[in-house]
Design a protein around this motif. Sequence first.
Motif, short mmCIF file in Angstrom:
data_model
loop_
_atom_site.label_atom_id
_atom_site.label_comp_id
_atom_site.label_asym_id
_atom_site.label_seq_id
_atom_site.Cartn_x
_atom_site.Cartn_y
_atom_site.Cartn_z
N ASP A 1 -5.76 -3.20 4.19
CA ASP A 1 -5.27 -2.69 3.02
C ASP A 1 -4.64 -3.58 2.25
O ASP A 1 -4.81 -3.67 0.90
N GLN B 1 -5.80 -4.80 -1.70
CA GLN B 1 -4.78 -4.71 -2.75
C GLN B 1 -4.70 -6.41 -3.51
O GLN B 1 -4.74 -6.40 -4.61
N ARG C 1 -6.36 -7.84 -7.08
CA ARG C 1 -5.06 -8.32 -8.00
C ARG C 1 -5.46 -9.56 -8.36
O ARG C 1 -5.47 -10.17 -9.56
#
Length: 374
Positions: free
Chosen positions: A117, A121, A125
């Motif tokens: 996870d 992320q 980003r």
Amino acid sequence: MQLLCVALFAASMALPLCAQRQSIVVSAATAEGQLIEQIRNESDAAKKVALLEEFLTRYPQHEGVPWAYSEMVATCPQTGQYDKALSAADKLLGLDPGDLGIALAAVKAAEAMKDPDAVRQWAVRASELARREAKAPKAGSETDEDHKQRVAFAGEVDTYTEYALFTSALQAQAPGPRAALLRALEQQAPDSAYWTHAHELYFLALVQTGDVPAAVAVAEKAIAKGQPTLDMLAAAGDFHLRNNTEPQKVLDYSSRLIELVNTSPQPATVSDAAWQQRKNTLVGLGNWMTGMVYTTQGKLSEADKALRAALPLLEGNDQVKAGALFNLGLANQKLNRLADAMRFYEQCVAIQSPYQSLAAGNLKGLKSAYRVVK
């Protein structure tokens, strides 16, 4: 695939680990200056992290805070404190949203942490930041060469995020996180070179999570690119057949499935007997799907031919076999081959399935109409 990943990983390590560090000048006569000097001179990573945390606690508004966060991002991974590195990166990007080197360092920390996870992320980003950086016009103080290097670095970071998503998906232990990583890669880079290998991985992860429609959508993208697997063709054909959608696709996928079975090499890890069984199952499935479509289209001779070819290969799959038997009975009844029709209906009645009562009714009707006594 393993050799490919090793090569790509080796190439990726040429990327800079971090952007230029934040720098500050503070008088050594002050308490904060002395603490900063102590941090700079500390060679033990664990002690350095403790000192940095002390500085951030004691001087939260100091001009050296960005520098301290940058040091945390660089030092915490050395002690396995990846969560602290990611927290520091997040706070630093809040102060300096354009620090692409810090975003890259965070992706690497998330990878080392083996947290799917977090990788997802931070890769997303960092990619978004890299693409903004690549499109940003040359700053007034930038030379042409500096601008060229900045754009090149942004491109390398963006490519690295694709690598991070893909390799983390390979390493993920559960299908849910694996699918989430590859979904992010699909949204971020649908034309990535990794899709040559990622389509199958993504497809299988979605199947394992039970998201069949999404798995079929991935399969059809691979099929369209000429990169289908046997399982993709079987699943896509079966999905459209069961949902009564796009019968031409069912026929196309079934035909391609049978062709691919006959041209695929036997995997080195699969025994002769197991490989022959798998081939029989898939050829049977392909012919079954073809026959079922032809039955609904009223192409009875074609249906009869396909379903007869499928029937001996469907042993062990009673529900599919029952469907083949019922439709063979139906086709032969309409083709006025009554003895064959009754034989197929009788075999269907012997299998507990949704077709059982229908076959029994048709069989009873035929026997009554033609006064067949058994």
